[in-house]
Design a protein around this motif. Structure first.
Motif, short mmCIF file in Angstrom:
data_model
loop_
_atom_site.label_atom_id
_atom_site.label_comp_id
_atom_site.label_asym_id
_atom_site.label_seq_id
_atom_site.Cartn_x
_atom_site.Cartn_y
_atom_site.Cartn_z
N THR A 156 31.23 53.55 38.01
CA THR A 156 32.04 52.57 38.66
C THR A 156 33.41 53.32 39.15
OG1 THR A 156 31.00 50.77 37.56
CG2 THR A 156 33.19 50.23 38.64
N TRP A 157 33.98 53.89 38.61
CA TRP A 157 35.09 54.64 38.77
C TRP A 157 35.11 55.37 39.71
CZ3 TRP A 157 40.06 53.37 38.45
CH2 TRP A 157 41.03 54.37 38.65
N ASN A 158 34.00 56.30 39.59
CA ASN A 158 33.85 57.30 40.78
C ASN A 158 33.39 56.82 42.05
OD1 ASN A 158 34.47 59.27 39.01
ND2 ASN A 158 32.25 59.44 38.49
N GLU A 159 32.68 55.47 42.02
CA GLU A 159 32.28 55.15 43.43
C GLU A 159 33.57 53.90 43.90
OE1 GLU A 159 28.44 53.16 42.76
OE2 GLU A 159 27.66 55.16 42.01
N ALA A 160 34.40 53.83 43.06
CA ALA A 160 35.31 52.68 43.48
C ALA A 160 36.21 53.20 44.91
CB ALA A 160 36.37 52.37 42.58
N GLY A 161 36.44 52.05 45.64
CA GLY A 161 36.92 52.44 46.88
C GLY A 161 38.33 51.43 47.19
N TYR A 162 38.08 50.26 46.51
CA TYR A 162 39.11 49.33 46.63
C TYR A 162 39.43 48.63 45.29
CZ TYR A 162 37.72 49.48 51.68
OH TYR A 162 37.43 49.52 53.17
N LEU A 163 40.54 48.53 44.89
CA LEU A 163 41.08 47.71 43.63
C LEU A 163 42.26 46.82 43.96
CD1 LEU A 163 41.60 51.30 41.70
CD2 LEU A 163 39.90 49.49 41.40
N PHE A 164 41.71 45.62 43.64
CA PHE A 164 42.71 44.55 44.10
C PHE A 164 43.02 43.65 42.88
CE2 PHE A 164 39.71 44.98 47.55
CZ PHE A 164 40.72 45.19 48.83
N ASP A 165 44.26 43.21 42.78
CA ASP A 165 44.71 41.96 42.03
C ASP A 165 43.68 40.79 42.74
OD1 ASP A 165 46.43 42.23 39.55
OD2 ASP A 165 46.96 39.97 40.54
N LEU A 166 43.39 39.81 41.96
CA LEU A 166 42.58 38.72 42.68
C LEU A 166 43.13 38.16 43.84
CD1 LEU A 166 39.89 37.10 42.73
CD2 LEU A 166 40.65 35.84 40.77
N ALA A 167 44.29 37.69 43.89
CA ALA A 167 45.12 37.03 45.10
C ALA A 167 45.10 37.93 46.25
CB ALA A 167 46.42 36.71 44.67
N ASP A 168 45.10 39.36 46.00
CA ASP A 168 45.06 40.27 47.09
C ASP A 168 43.60 40.47 47.63
OD1 ASP A 168 47.99 40.72 47.21
OD2 ASP A 168 47.63 42.20 45.46
N PHE A 169 42.70 40.48 47.03
CA PHE A 169 41.15 40.35 47.38
C PHE A 169 41.17 39.34 48.01
CE2 PHE A 169 37.15 38.49 46.40
CZ PHE A 169 36.34 39.41 47.22
N LEU A 170 41.61 37.95 47.90
CA LEU A 170 41.31 36.97 48.78
C LEU A 170 41.94 37.02 49.94
CD1 LEU A 170 41.72 34.21 45.79
CD2 LEU A 170 39.52 34.92 46.85
N THR A 171 43.22 37.78 49.87
CA THR A 171 43.81 37.87 51.17
C THR A 171 43.06 38.67 52.25
OG1 THR A 171 45.97 37.57 50.20
CG2 THR A 171 45.92 38.60 52.21
N TRP A 172 42.26 39.99 51.48
CA TRP A 172 41.78 40.81 52.16
C TRP A 172 40.46 40.11 52.63
CZ3 TRP A 172 36.93 43.36 50.03
CH2 TRP A 172 36.49 44.25 50.70
N GLN A 173 39.77 39.35 51.94
CA GLN A 173 38.58 38.38 52.45
C GLN A 173 38.99 37.80 53.66
OE1 GLN A 173 35.55 40.06 50.95
NE2 GLN A 173 34.92 37.79 50.97
N ALA A 174 40.15 37.39 53.71
CA ALA A 174 40.39 36.27 54.60
C ALA A 174 40.92 37.02 56.06
CB ALA A 174 41.61 35.54 54.27
N THR A 175 41.51 38.14 55.88
CA THR A 175 42.03 38.79 56.98
C THR A 175 41.46 40.39 57.24
OG1 THR A 175 43.75 39.98 55.70
CG2 THR A 175 44.37 37.75 56.59
N GLY A 176 40.91 40.93 56.28
CA GLY A 176 40.74 42.53 56.59
C GLY A 176 41.76 43.36 56.17
N SER A 177 42.72 42.93 55.79
CA SER A 177 44.23 43.49 55.60
C SER A 177 44.06 44.02 54.23
CB SER A 177 45.47 42.70 55.77
OG SER A 177 46.66 43.42 55.51
N LEU A 178 44.74 45.45 54.07
CA LEU A 178 44.91 46.07 52.77
C LEU A 178 46.27 45.90 51.87
CD1 LEU A 178 42.87 49.03 53.45
CD2 LEU A 178 42.08 47.44 51.83
N ALA A 179 46.94 44.88 52.88
CA ALA A 179 48.19 44.68 52.45
C ALA A 179 48.22 44.10 50.94
CB ALA A 179 48.83 43.46 53.37
N ARG A 180 49.07 44.24 50.04
CA ARG A 180 49.16 43.76 48.69
C ARG A 180 50.57 43.02 48.52
NH1 ARG A 180 45.01 46.90 49.06
NH2 ARG A 180 44.03 47.57 47.12
N SER A 181 50.60 42.15 47.85
CA SER A 181 51.74 41.09 47.59
C SER A 181 52.53 41.91 46.58
CB SER A 181 51.40 39.81 46.90
OG SER A 181 52.34 39.06 46.31
#
Length: 528
Positions: A156-181
């Protein structure tokens, strides 16, 4: 001009809630949908991020329908969520964080304690970042969970390309932006927002995460709470039942949304905000205090710069199991059963009858140390355990009621313990603003005043967490010039309860016993 509204989304441990609010902070429509949790072994808890997003979308559509507001009139949306860790592959697909290997379970829930050994390693590192998390790393934070993943699920670690806190994941789903709070990164990812170079890469190297930035898609700079991240994508707008004109604000951890909802009326009042404590109380409890200057000390998380209101430092304490502990007591006792709302109400009613018949000092020899899931504050000891003293052979319903009552006393004394730590380290707190499920428990609401000696304020807003997230959404939508202005305009006030001075001596005695039980537990643990 069309009246404009905002959507607030709150993702908790067991459900996703959505609310539609107007610019005055009034909640016009609300909907809730359950989310699944997998617990394959003790201390492991996992979510399915797709399931969460589906629940969010369903709740948003239902809330807007209840509010009777047109999709085009929703000017902004923001998300708050538990501090859970979402892992996706380099194509954005799900990756398993579960020992089962099922890709559906791609999210480690905030309350998961699988990484307790890794948390201890972080604490032993002595690195500067520990000065901004109370000196002790919690297994509920991101770093130990990431360490556990790398060590135990290397594929899992080797294949990981995105790591999110859950609130930031939802923002990414909504906008496609990789911004983090700034809230999520500062509170849970050891991001030092007050420094020019906020990421301490030498810390990650020290704990074996030197390749974190190869797998996380993490930005160099966090986005302040309420900043406009961008519009909804066409796909997200269709799924949420909103439009592409809707702006998305940098979100917050759920408890921080609650802090905004109850303390927003003091935004900009740097002189007085330090007298007020937000108590966001449900399954667990979070306490939050803000001040214009950092107040670092052991056993309380933070101080975090700009994690809620701009320019202020936030100290966060808490109790890892409160509502969950009362549920556990009901299940645990022979006269208990399912800890639903009706059972809690039945117990509370019987406690009132017993106090009327036997006196206010009910079950005076029964004492509960409520650390059944560790002590988050002020001891910062995830290894701490609960203690019950004063048990007899009585297994009647009345004995359950007495144990429940004394457990509630222990929970309130735990808040007093945190309060004293804060006030010994620069705060002058005399008022508690309580929100969450505990406001529905009359015993706890009484005890929070009487056992602490503080004035207790219960917000008039039905959903202070949704209100706080609505303030964030309104800021992103441009309905107000900044987050402080949104908080002041949308705050709803509250009703107050003063402490009963006649109860003071009784709870002072209980508190002395409470502290002695902590000491005795440490003595027992030290025996080899």
């Amino acid at each position: 001009m069309t009246k404009q509204f905002v959507c607030a989304v709150d993702v908790g441990t067991g459900s996703a809630r959505a609310g539609i609010l107007d610019a005055s902070g009034a909640l016009l429509g609300r909907a809730e949908r359950p989310i699944a949790m997998n617990q394959p072994k003790p201390d492991h808890a996992e979510h399915d991020s797709r399931d969460i997003w589906t629940a969010v979308c369903t709740a948003v559509r239902a809330a807007r329908e209840k509010a009777g507001v047109a999709a085009g009139d929703i000017a902004g949306i923001s998300f708050d969520a538990t501090c859970s860790l979402v892992v996706r592959d380099r194509q954005g697909g799900q990756l398993s964080v579960s020992t089962s290997g099922d890709k559906r379970w791609d999210t480690i829930v905030w309350l998961d304690h699988r990484a307790i050994a890794e948390a201890d390693e972080c604490s032993a590192s002595g690195h500067e970042v520990l000065n901004y998390i109370g000196g002790v790393m919690s297994p509920e934070m991101a770093t130990p969970k990431l360490m556990w993943l790398k060590r135990n699920l290397p594929k899992t670690w080797n294949e990981a390309g995105y790591l999110f806190d859950l609130a930031d994941f939802l923002t990414w789903q909504a906008t496609g932006s990789l911004a983090r709070s700034q809230c999520t990164l500062t509170a849970k990812w050891t991001y030092l927002a007050h420094q020019d170079i906020a990421w301490q890469r030498d810390f990650f190297e020290l704990v074996g995460l030197d390749d974190l930035f190869d797998h996380g898609n993490l930005p160099e700079k966090a986005s302040p709470v309420g900043v406009d991240i961008g519009p909804l994508t066409a796909q997200a707008a269709a799924e949420l039942g909103l439009t592409e004109n809707c702006r998305v604000g940098a979100g917050v951890i759920d408890a921080y949304a609650g802090a905004l909802g109850v303390l927003g009326g003091f935004a900009g009042d740097d002189q007085n905000i330090g007298r007020h404590l937000a108590l966001i109380a449900g399954t667990s409890s979070c306490v939050m205090a803000m001040s214009p200057d950092p107040q670092p000390f052991a056993g309380v998380w933070g101080p975090y710069y700009g994690a809620a209101l701009p320019g202020l430092w936030l100290s966060e304490g808490g109790q890892s199991a409160t509502g969950a502990l009362l549920d556990h007591i009901i299940r645990w006792h022979g006269a208990g059963g399912e800890p639903n709302a009706a059972m809690h109400a039945r117990i509370a009613a019987r406690v009132a009858e017993l106090r009327a018949a036997e006196g206010e000092n009910l079950a005076p020899r029964l004492h509960v140390l409520p650390d059944f899931h560790g002590n988050r504050s002020p001891l910062a000891d995830p290894h701490a355990v609960g203690v019950v003293s004063g048990l007899t052979l009585d297994s009647s319903f009345d004995s359950l009621c007495k144990l429940y009552w004394r457990t509630a006393v222990g929970i309130a004394l735990g808040v007093r313990h945190v309060l004293e730590a804060l006030n010994e380290n620069g705060y002058l707190i005399d008022t508690l603003h309580v929100t969450g499920g505990h406001t529905k428990n009359p015993l706890l609401m009484e005890l929070y005043a009487d056992a602490t000696g503080c004035t207790v304020v219960e917000p008039l807003a039905d959903e202070a967490v949704l209100l706080g997230t609505g303030m964030v959404a309104a800021t992103a939508a441009g309905l107000f010039p900044d987050l402080n202005a949104a908080c002041l305009a949308m705050q709803q006030g509250g009703k107050t309860r003063a402490a009963n001075p006649a109860a003071g001596a009784r709870f002072d005695r209980d508190y002395r016993i409470f502290l002695e039980m902590h000491r005795q537990r440490q003595v027992l643990d030290a025996i080899r």
